[in-house]
Design an enzyme around this catalytic site. Structure first.
Site, PDB file in Angstrom:
ATOM      1  N   SER A   9      32.075  35.051  49.549  1.00  0.00           N
ATOM      2  CA  SER A   9      33.176  35.029  50.378  1.00  0.00           C
ATOM      3  C   SER A   9      33.120  33.654  51.053  1.00  0.00           C
ATOM      4  O   SER A   9      31.953  33.416  51.827  1.00  0.00           O
ATOM      5  CB  SER A   9      33.144  36.092  51.072  1.00  0.00           C
ATOM      6  OG  SER A   9      34.198  35.905  52.112  1.00  0.00           O
ATOM      7  N   HIS A  34      35.001  33.927  46.386  1.00  0.00           N
ATOM      8  CA  HIS A  34      36.350  34.898  46.954  1.00  0.00           C
ATOM      9  C   HIS A  34      36.838  34.372  48.196  1.00  0.00           C
ATOM     10  O   HIS A  34      36.040  33.657  48.936  1.00  0.00           O
ATOM     11  CB  HIS A  34      35.194  36.191  47.316  1.00  0.00           C
ATOM     12  CG  HIS A  34      36.041  37.251  47.925  1.00  0.00           C
ATOM     13  ND1 HIS A  34      36.597  38.232  46.966  1.00  0.00           N
ATOM     14  CD2 HIS A  34      36.209  37.770  48.974  1.00  0.00           C
ATOM     15  CE1 HIS A  34      37.168  39.228  47.780  1.00  0.00           C
ATOM     16  NE2 HIS A  34      36.788  38.958  48.995  1.00  0.00           N
ATOM     17  N   ASP A  36      39.298  35.259  51.257  1.00  0.00           N
ATOM     18  CA  ASP A  36      39.772  36.124  52.180  1.00  0.00           C
ATOM     19  C   ASP A  36      41.038  35.454  52.972  1.00  0.00           C
ATOM     20  O   ASP A  36      40.816  34.786  53.807  1.00  0.00           O
ATOM     21  CB  ASP A  36      38.778  36.650  53.075  1.00  0.00           C
ATOM     22  CG  ASP A  36      37.741  37.704  52.274  1.00  0.00           C
ATOM     23  OD1 ASP A  36      38.206  38.574  51.785  1.00  0.00           O
ATOM     24  OD2 ASP A  36      36.545  37.288  52.434  1.00  0.00           O
ATOM     25  N   MET A  38      44.011  36.556  55.458  1.00  0.00           N
ATOM     26  CA  MET A  38      44.318  37.353  56.422  1.00  0.00           C
ATOM     27  C   MET A  38      45.613  36.918  57.288  1.00  0.00           C
ATOM     28  O   MET A  38      45.743  35.857  57.593  1.00  0.00           O
ATOM     29  CB  MET A  38      43.074  37.686  57.456  1.00  0.00           C
ATOM     30  CG  MET A  38      41.924  38.021  56.570  1.00  0.00           C
ATOM     31  SD  MET A  38      40.543  38.634  57.929  1.00  0.00           S
ATOM     32  CE  MET A  38      39.179  38.712  56.670  1.00  0.00           C
ATOM     33  N   HIS A  67      41.639  37.643  47.664  1.00  0.00           N
ATOM     34  CA  HIS A  67      41.691  38.532  48.427  1.00  0.00           C
ATOM     35  C   HIS A  67      42.721  38.702  49.515  1.00  0.00           C
ATOM     36  O   HIS A  67      42.477  38.313  50.465  1.00  0.00           O
ATOM     37  CB  HIS A  67      40.312  39.335  48.809  1.00  0.00           C
ATOM     38  CG  HIS A  67      40.496  40.677  49.561  1.00  0.00           C
ATOM     39  ND1 HIS A  67      39.180  40.900  50.275  1.00  0.00           N
ATOM     40  CD2 HIS A  67      41.227  41.546  49.799  1.00  0.00           C
ATOM     41  CE1 HIS A  67      39.384  42.347  50.902  1.00  0.00           C
ATOM     42  NE2 HIS A  67      40.673  42.488  50.358  1.00  0.00           N
ATOM     43  N   MET A  69      44.677  40.310  52.328  1.00  0.00           N
ATOM     44  CA  MET A  69      44.787  41.294  53.517  1.00  0.00           C
ATOM     45  C   MET A  69      45.848  40.868  54.349  1.00  0.00           C
ATOM     46  O   MET A  69      46.128  40.640  55.363  1.00  0.00           O
ATOM     47  CB  MET A  69      43.494  41.039  54.179  1.00  0.00           C
ATOM     48  CG  MET A  69      42.495  41.760  53.414  1.00  0.00           C
ATOM     49  SD  MET A  69      40.858  41.366  53.925  1.00  0.00           S
ATOM     50  CE  MET A  69      40.461  40.081  53.244  1.00  0.00           C
ATOM     51  N   MET A 138      36.630  48.160  49.380  1.00  0.00           N
ATOM     52  CA  MET A 138      36.183  47.874  50.612  1.00  0.00           C
ATOM     53  C   MET A 138      35.004  48.652  51.153  1.00  0.00           C
ATOM     54  O   MET A 138      35.045  49.797  51.458  1.00  0.00           O
ATOM     55  CB  MET A 138      37.599  47.818  51.626  1.00  0.00           C
ATOM     56  CG  MET A 138      38.322  46.766  51.308  1.00  0.00           C
ATOM     57  SD  MET A 138      37.614  44.899  51.104  1.00  0.00           S
ATOM     58  CE  MET A 138      36.652  44.884  52.674  1.00  0.00           C
ATOM     59  N   ASP A 172      33.329  45.006  48.289  1.00  0.00           N
ATOM     60  CA  ASP A 172      33.147  43.811  49.317  1.00  0.00           C
ATOM     61  C   ASP A 172      32.908  44.491  50.696  1.00  0.00           C
ATOM     62  O   ASP A 172      33.866  45.230  51.332  1.00  0.00           O
ATOM     63  CB  ASP A 172      34.892  43.393  49.398  1.00  0.00           C
ATOM     64  CG  ASP A 172      34.839  42.222  50.379  1.00  0.00           C
ATOM     65  OD1 ASP A 172      34.079  41.667  50.892  1.00  0.00           O
ATOM     66  OD2 ASP A 172      36.100  41.759  50.252  1.00  0.00           O
TER      67      ASP A 172
HETATM   68  C1  DX5 Z   1      36.421  41.575  55.082  1.00  0.00           C
HETATM   69  C2  DX5 Z   1      36.457  40.445  53.821  1.00  0.00           C
HETATM   70  C3  DX5 Z   1      35.161  40.293  53.299  1.00  0.00           C
HETATM   71  C4  DX5 Z   1      34.036  39.495  54.088  1.00  0.00           C
HETATM   72  C5  DX5 Z   1      32.561  39.951  53.664  1.00  0.00           C
HETATM   73  O1  DX5 Z   1      37.524  41.729  55.413  1.00  0.00           O
HETATM   74  O2  DX5 Z   1      37.191  41.044  52.835  1.00  0.00           O
HETATM   75  O3  DX5 Z   1      35.229  39.615  52.064  1.00  0.00           O
HETATM   76  O4  DX5 Z   1      34.159  37.993  53.940  1.00  0.00           O
HETATM   77  O5  DX5 Z   1      31.444  39.259  54.433  1.00  0.00           O
HETATM   78  P1  DX5 Z   1      30.150  40.085  54.619  1.00  0.00           P
HETATM   79  O6  DX5 Z   1      29.575  40.042  53.101  1.00  0.00           O
HETATM   80  O7  DX5 Z   1      29.567  39.461  55.674  1.00  0.00           O
HETATM   81  O8  DX5 Z   1      30.365  41.531  55.048  1.00  0.00           O
HETATM   82 ZN    ZN Z   2      37.189  39.970  50.928  1.00  0.00          ZN
END
Ligand code: DX5
Ligand code: ZN
Length: 214
Positions: A9, A34, A36, A38, A67, A69, A138, A172
């Site tokens: 990520s 990956h 993320d 948000m 991903h 969110m 998750m 994840d």
């Molecule tokens: C959290 C994200 C993850 C995050 C994981 O909401 O979806 O992808 O980057 O980070 P680590 O591996 O540090 O938990």
């Molecule tokens: Zn993620």
């Protein structure tokens, strides 16, 4: 032994140097990148959107594992597909139009992923059987990197593989060299790891060890 895919990520990357960060991850053996996304509504954090995906697309040949969110992802999946996403995953909790959104992603020629937050039972996804290519479990509350792995997630991975044997199962949140063994033993196919790879002194070693689970 099947190959475990690693999808680092970039949430914990240096956002001012995403070109170099992506190249470095590719050289260190990452299988996917990956991303993320948000929106500050579905999760209490903000990251980036389509322009960043389009920019990253120019610097890596690796599949972009996006991903989402965000609330009502159906508003944006076509734009993420056009920006260069290869796999588009959204949350079952984020929309009333789950089936339509999965179909929309596939109609753009992309892989469709469906994600569950830690408190959402995996059985919720049976209503959409046949419409998705990947399940994203998750293993922390979505929103932030660097959180602690929720141990009950391993049971959920096992259950996901039983319910959807032909579907890719990705995990994840909170995965590091210690926790990766548990998710591999549970049958996971793809591991996302942010902080454990991005903050490692040697990213190649971190990727290799998370993949091996030791
Ligand atoms: C959290 C994200 C993850 C995050 C994981 O909401 O979806 O992808 O980057 O980070 P680590 O591996 O540090 O938990
Ligand atoms: Zn993620």
């Amino acid at each position: 032994m099947k190959k475990i895919y690693i999808s680092p990520s970039i949430l914990s990357a240096d956002f001012a140097r995403l070109d170099q960060e992506c190249k470095s991850l590719q050289e260190c053996g990452a299988d996917w990148i990956h991303c993320d996304v948000m929106d500050g509504n579905f999760v209490p954090n903000l990251t980036f959107g389509m322009p960043v995906i389009a920019s990253i697309r120019r610097y890596t040949e690796l599949p972009l594992d996006v991903h989402l969110m965000i609330d009502k992802p159906e508003r944006y999946v076509e734009q993420f597909a056009r920006a260069g996403a290869d796999i588009i995953t959204f949350h079952v909790e984020a929309t009333q139009n789950v089936s339509q959104t999965l179909r929309l992603i596939r109609s753009m020629g992309k892989k469709a992923g469906l994600s569950v937050k830690p408190n959402t039972p995996i059985g919720t996804l049976t209503a959409y059987r046949g419409l998705f290519d990947m399940v994203l479990i998750m293993s922390v509350e979505p929103g932030f990197g660097g959180q602690t792995f929720i141990p009950e997630s391993t049971e959920k991975i096992l259950r996901a593989k039983q319910l959807f044997p032909d579907v890719t199962v990705e995990v994840d949140g909170g995965i590091n060299i210690e926790t990766s063994r548990q998710v591999i033993d549970a049958g996971v196919d793809v591991i996302v790891a942010g902080s454990a790879i991005m903050n490692a002194p040697d990213r190649k070693v971190a990727i290799d060890r998370i993949r091996k689970g030791r």
